[in-house]
Design a protein around this motif. Sequence first.
Motif, short mmCIF file in Angstrom:
data_model
loop_
_atom_site.label_atom_id
_atom_site.label_comp_id
_atom_site.label_asym_id
_atom_site.label_seq_id
_atom_site.Cartn_x
_atom_site.Cartn_y
_atom_site.Cartn_z
N UNK A 55 0.87 -1.18 0.00
CA UNK A 55 0.00 0.00 0.00
C UNK A 55 0.90 1.23 0.00
N UNK A 56 0.41 2.31 -0.51
CA UNK A 56 1.21 3.52 -0.69
C UNK A 56 0.54 4.68 0.02
N UNK A 57 1.36 5.46 0.71
CA UNK A 57 0.83 6.63 1.41
C UNK A 57 0.50 7.72 0.40
N UNK A 58 -0.31 8.66 0.83
CA UNK A 58 -0.65 9.79 -0.03
C UNK A 58 0.61 10.57 -0.41
N UNK A 59 1.56 10.66 0.52
CA UNK A 59 2.81 11.38 0.25
C UNK A 59 3.62 10.67 -0.84
N UNK A 60 3.67 9.34 -0.78
CA UNK A 60 4.39 8.56 -1.79
C UNK A 60 3.76 8.77 -3.16
N UNK A 61 2.43 8.70 -3.20
CA UNK A 61 1.72 8.89 -4.46
C UNK A 61 1.98 10.28 -5.03
N UNK A 62 1.91 11.29 -4.17
CA UNK A 62 2.15 12.66 -4.61
C UNK A 62 3.58 12.81 -5.15
N UNK A 63 4.53 12.17 -4.50
CA UNK A 63 5.91 12.22 -4.96
C UNK A 63 6.08 11.58 -6.33
N UNK A 64 5.40 10.46 -6.56
CA UNK A 64 5.48 9.79 -7.84
C UNK A 64 4.87 10.66 -8.94
N UNK A 65 3.75 11.28 -8.64
CA UNK A 65 3.10 12.16 -9.62
C UNK A 65 4.00 13.37 -9.89
N UNK A 66 4.63 13.89 -8.86
CA UNK A 66 5.53 15.04 -9.00
C UNK A 66 6.68 14.71 -9.96
N UNK A 67 7.19 13.48 -9.90
CA UNK A 67 8.27 13.08 -10.81
C UNK A 67 7.83 13.17 -12.26
N UNK A 68 6.58 12.86 -12.53
CA UNK A 68 6.06 12.93 -13.89
C UNK A 68 5.78 14.38 -14.29
N UNK A 69 5.08 15.11 -13.42
CA UNK A 69 4.63 16.46 -13.76
C UNK A 69 5.78 17.46 -13.77
N UNK A 70 6.59 17.46 -12.72
CA UNK A 70 7.62 18.49 -12.59
C UNK A 70 8.94 18.11 -13.24
N UNK A 71 9.28 16.83 -13.25
CA UNK A 71 10.57 16.42 -13.79
C UNK A 71 10.45 15.84 -15.20
N UNK A 72 9.21 15.67 -15.68
CA UNK A 72 9.01 15.22 -17.05
C UNK A 72 9.32 13.75 -17.30
N UNK A 73 9.39 12.95 -16.23
CA UNK A 73 9.63 11.52 -16.43
C UNK A 73 8.35 10.84 -16.90
N UNK A 74 8.50 9.71 -17.56
CA UNK A 74 7.31 8.96 -17.97
C UNK A 74 6.86 8.07 -16.81
#
Length: 51
Positions: free
Chosen positions: A13-32
């Motif tokens: 299971x993933x915390x909300x913080x972990x999920x937000x960090x993963x999304x941030x990698x895509x949105x802010x850092x441009x990773x796929x």
Amino acid sequence: MVEEKKPRRPRRSYTDEFKAGAVRLVVEEGKTGSQVARDLDLTLSVPAELG
């Protein structure tokens, strides 16, 4: 010859913080999603579930 299956990894299971960090990698850092999945040791189906 009988092929042995890999044991299944326990469901994580993933915390909300972990999920937000993963999304941030895509949105802010441009990773796929695939890059993030590899970096975070996730299965390819997980990025779709993070949203």
